[in-house]
Motif scaffolding. Structure first.
Motif, PDB file in Angstrom:
ATOM      1  N   LEU A   1       0.939  -1.114  -0.113  1.00  0.00           N
ATOM      2  CA  LEU A   1      -0.024  -0.016   0.095  1.00  0.00           C
ATOM      3  C   LEU A   1       0.812   1.307   0.180  1.00  0.00           C
ATOM      4  O   LEU A   1       1.836   1.218   0.890  1.00  0.00           O
ATOM      5  N   GLY A   2       0.873   2.005  -1.088  1.00  0.00           N
ATOM      6  CA  GLY A   2       1.790   3.099  -1.201  1.00  0.00           C
ATOM      7  C   GLY A   2       1.190   4.451  -0.774  1.00  0.00           C
ATOM      8  O   GLY A   2      -0.016   4.804  -0.718  1.00  0.00           O
ATOM      9  N   PHE A   3       1.694   5.028   0.202  1.00  0.00           N
ATOM     10  CA  PHE A   3       1.320   6.450   0.718  1.00  0.00           C
ATOM     11  C   PHE A   3       2.471   7.576   0.356  1.00  0.00           C
ATOM     12  O   PHE A   3       3.704   7.186   0.513  1.00  0.00           O
ATOM     13  N   TYR A   4       1.994   8.729   0.583  1.00  0.00           N
ATOM     14  CA  TYR A   4       3.053   9.917   0.471  1.00  0.00           C
ATOM     15  C   TYR A   4       2.880  10.536   1.971  1.00  0.00           C
ATOM     16  O   TYR A   4       1.736  10.953   2.436  1.00  0.00           O
ATOM     17  N   GLY A   5       4.180  10.608   2.438  1.00  0.00           N
ATOM     18  CA  GLY A   5       3.916  11.257   3.977  1.00  0.00           C
ATOM     19  C   GLY A   5       4.979  12.031   4.294  1.00  0.00           C
ATOM     20  O   GLY A   5       6.100  12.231   3.454  1.00  0.00           O
ATOM     21  N   TYR A   6       4.851  12.715   5.489  1.00  0.00           N
ATOM     22  CA  TYR A   6       5.720  13.599   6.080  1.00  0.00           C
ATOM     23  C   TYR A   6       6.283  13.225   7.218  1.00  0.00           C
ATOM     24  O   TYR A   6       6.693  14.071   8.399  1.00  0.00           O
ATOM     25  N   HIS A   7       6.542  11.980   7.391  1.00  0.00           N
ATOM     26  CA  HIS A   7       7.074  11.403   8.661  1.00  0.00           C
ATOM     27  C   HIS A   7       8.776  11.426   8.734  1.00  0.00           C
ATOM     28  O   HIS A   7       9.311  10.995   7.439  1.00  0.00           O
TER      29      HIS A   7
END
Length: 128
Positions: free
Chosen positions: A15-21
Motif C-alpha cells: 500500500l503506497g502513501f506519500y507522507g511527511y514522517h
C-alpha cells in the motif's frame, strides 16, 4: 513467530502513501514515499462458508482506515506511525484479533545505493 499469529488472515501488500514522517526537516518539508504491508488475523470461516460480504471485512474500509491514520499527523518514528495504524484498525474492526504491520521507507536519508529501511510491529488485541 508465536502461536498468536496463526490462522486465517487478510493480507494487504505494498500500500503506497506519500507522507511527511521522519526526523529531519527535509523529510517533514518535502515528504517521501512509504509502503505498508499488513496481515490481519481474522476468523474468515463464516465468510468462506456463506459467501456473504457482511460476514467479512471490506478491504476498501481497511485501506481507508490505514490511509486516514497514516495521514493524520506527521510522526518522527516509523514505529509510532505503525502503532497509530494498528490502534485505528483495532478500534475500527472488532473482528481483527492480531496485526502484523510493516512500514517500508525506500528513500530513507542514509547513504545507501539500493534498498530500503523498514520496521515491523506485531500486535494482539488486548482483552477488555
Amino acid at each position: 513467530m508465536t502461536d498468536a499469529y496463526t490462522g486465517d488472515r487478510i493480507i494487504l501488500k505494498d500500500l503506497g502513501f506519500y507522507g511527511y514522517h521522519g526526523l529531519f526537516a527535509e523529510e517533514k518539508k518535502l515528504g517521501q514515499r512509504f509502503f505498508i504491508d499488513l496481515e490481519l488475523g481474522v476468523d474468515l470461516t463464516e465468510a468462506a462458508e456463506t459467501d456473504k460480504l457482511s460476514a467479512g471485512i471490506s478491504y476498501a474500509d481497511i485501506y481507508d482506515t490505514v490511509k486516514a491514520s497514516f495521514e493524520s499527523q506527521p510522526m518522527r518514528l516509523l514505529e509510532a506511525v505503525a502503532q497509530n495504524v494498528s490502534v485505528a484498525l483495532f478500534d475500527g474492526f472488532e473482528k481483527i484479533n492480531w496485526i502484523i504491520i510493516r512500514i517500508r521507507k525506500p528513500e530513507a536519508p542514509i547513504a545507501m545505493v539500493r534498498g530500503e529501511v523498514a520496521i515491523e510491529l506485531q500486535r494482539v488485541r488486548k482483552a477488555k
